[in-house]
Design an enzyme around this catalytic site. Structure first.
Site, short mmCIF file in Angstrom:
data_model
loop_
_atom_site.label_atom_id
_atom_site.label_comp_id
_atom_site.label_asym_id
_atom_site.label_seq_id
_atom_site.Cartn_x
_atom_site.Cartn_y
_atom_site.Cartn_z
CD1 TRP A 186 -8.27 3.63 -1.75
CD2 TRP A 186 -10.05 4.29 -2.91
NE1 TRP A 186 -8.40 4.98 -1.58
CE2 TRP A 186 -9.49 5.41 -2.27
CE3 TRP A 186 -11.19 4.45 -3.71
CZ2 TRP A 186 -10.03 6.69 -2.40
CZ3 TRP A 186 -11.72 5.74 -3.84
CH2 TRP A 186 -11.14 6.83 -3.19
CB SER A 241 -0.94 -0.07 1.21
OG SER A 241 -2.07 0.70 0.96
CG HIS A 253 -5.71 -2.54 0.78
ND1 HIS A 253 -4.88 -2.46 -0.32
CD2 HIS A 253 -5.22 -1.65 1.68
CE1 HIS A 253 -3.96 -1.54 -0.11
NE2 HIS A 253 -4.13 -1.05 1.10
C1 GTR Z 1 -5.35 4.50 1.66
C2 GTR Z 1 -4.77 5.30 0.52
C3 GTR Z 1 -4.10 4.38 -0.43
C4 GTR Z 1 -3.20 3.38 0.28
C5 GTR Z 1 -3.73 2.95 1.63
C6 GTR Z 1 -2.77 2.31 2.59
O1 GTR Z 1 -6.14 5.21 2.50
O2 GTR Z 1 -5.82 5.96 -0.07
O3 GTR Z 1 -3.39 5.11 -1.39
O4 GTR Z 1 -1.91 3.83 0.36
O5 GTR Z 1 -4.25 4.00 2.33
O6 GTR Z 1 -1.62 2.69 2.72
O7 GTR Z 1 -3.25 1.42 3.32
#
Ligand code: GTR
Length: 431
Positions: free
Chosen positions: A362, A271, A412
């Site tokens: 996302w 991420s 995620h």
């Molecule tokens: C989210 C962000 C993403 C991703 C994520 C993370 O809120 O929008 O770009 O980086 O965080 O790091 O878990």
């Protein structure tokens, strides 16, 4: 008869009106909200990763290394992550603790404090390592940041509790500091036993040791504490730039550790930490293998593809991750001279793994796939096969060779399935 002045005025009024309409059209055409409907993705054009500033196409790896790679790298410094420190500052380090009977005597745990400032001993990051016992040293290592402190990656009471700032919502955090109840909370994302079973070591550090992840983080992080040492102003780079630099400093330590094979250091990031890993790999060629786990917008995904998170949304929520200029592309990604495939291309010709998850819309899984596929053209210059697959593979069907990609079911996250693919990938490259 109208006077020349009023005639001029009305021309001005009309042109102002036309201009206003054009601006308005622009506002509507660059819809800022996010889209999760594939049918609504408008056509977009990616900058050609092989088109040199003189308009000619890169044909050889020499042209890539000499002209195009430095050009693209510079575009990233200028538009997204900021300058990467040019000054080499030697680290100092201290072994805080070691135990060769860790994890039911299968591993040796080491905890090392890396000092980033030549004299100020309050500027440091703590690295936690597990090395497989009964494996001939030196061993390759997987290195990456964790989200909640080293103590979170394994339910092991021997791990020192992080004393750095923690986000208030982090599990087990009280007053932005870790407590014993945050031990092991991130362990599913760090499949330590699996990594050790392949004969690899694992090394991790808490990213907020380098800079706390909030818009004011720069005030206490290395962009301030190393300002004079690096001869750089905080606004010349970004939080992601700082985290990437921290990874290079961790490499500096790994290189000195005689148990580690410094030629086989795999860098992994999930991420936001995947974005940092990609920028670190782009900036530091010593990382031999790179893994982007769902790095999404500003990482592996394509910003010009209107799906999932957008430049506008990410720079509103996390302005500190990037330099101020990046935000100016929020309403107009067409003007952005770079995109995810170009960030990936900066790791060529090293082995690169890009991974997505079906439920992580996302991060735009399809955008991540298309980006890795497009970047593969650069590996081809080096005679390396990237991704040939014409379309997105099915779930749990990895594709590609030196550039590899998978999409798995689920949300995620970093899972055992992801680690199994990364370990097999490393085995194939290194064994
Ligand atoms: C989210 C962000 C993403 C991703 C994520 C993370 O809120 O929008 O770009 O980086 O965080 O790091 O878990």
């Amino acid at each position: 008869m109208r006077s020349p002045i009023s005639h001029k005025t009305s021309i001005r009024t009309i042109s102002t009106l036309i201009l206003g309409m054009l601006c308005c059209y622009n506002c509507f055409s660059q819809t800022p909200a996010s889209n999760l409907d594939e049918a609504k993705v408008p056509p977009y054009t990616l900058p050609d990763v092989l088109k040199m500033p003189n308009g000619k196409e890169v044909n050889t790896s020499q042209e890539w290394n000499k002209i195009q790679r430095p050009h693209i790298y510079h575009l990233y410094e200028e538009n997204q992550f900021g300058r990467y420190p040019a000054k080499k500052v030697a680290i100092r380090y201290r072994l805080l603790e070691t135990d060769n009977g860790a994890l039911q005597a299968t591993a040796t745990r080491k905890q090392v404090r890396i000092y980033l400032h030549p004299t100020d001993t309050t500027v440091f990051t703590d690295v936690l390592m597990y090395l497989p016992n009964n494996t001939k040293k030196p061993v390759p290592v997987f290195v990456g940041y964790n989200f909640t402190g080293n103590h979170a990656i394994q339910p092991d009471n021997g791990i020192l509790l992080s004393t750095s700032w923690l986000p208030a919502k982090a599990k087990g955090a009280i007053n932005n500091r870790a407590t014993d109840s945050s031990r092991g909370v991130e362990s599913s994302q760090w499949q330590v036993k699996e990594i050790l079973s392949h004969g690899y070591a694992v090394a991790t550090a808490y990213y907020a040791d380098i800079e706390p992840d909030n818009p004011d983080g720069w005030k206490t992080g290395i962009r301030t504490t190393l300002k004079d040492v690096l001869n750089m102003q905080p606004e010349e780079w970004s939080a992601i730039g700082a985290w990437a630099y921290g990874l290079s400093k961790i490499y500096d330590y790994l290189q000195k550790d005689k148990d580690i094979d410094a030629g086989k250091v795999a860098l992994i990031g999930h991420s936001r930490l995947g974005k940092a890993a990609l920028w670190a790999a782009a900036s530091d060629p010593r990382f031999a293998l790179v893994i982007s786990n769902e790095s999404g917008e500003g990482g592996a995904a394509l910003s010009k593809r209107w799906y999932g998170e957008t430049v506008k949304l990410i720079t509103e929520r996390f302005p500190h991750w990037f330099v101020a200029k990046y935000k100016t592309f929020g309403g107009n990604t067409n003007a952005l001279p770079i995109d995810g495939h170009m960030l990936l291309s900066l790791t060529a010709p090293r082995p690169l793994y890009v991974a997505s998850a079906e439920g992580d819309t996302w991060s735009d899984p399809k955008g991540e796939f298309l980006s890795a596929k497009e970047a593969s053209r650069v590996w081809a210059l080096f005679g390396k096969q990237g991704i040939d697959a014409g379309s997105m593979p099915a779930l749990h069907q990895p594709v590609g060779n030196t550039v590899r990609y998978h999409i798995r079911g689920g949300r995620h996250d970093v899972t055992l399935y992801d680690w199994q693919q990364y370990l097999q990938f490393a085995d194939k490259q290194w064994k």
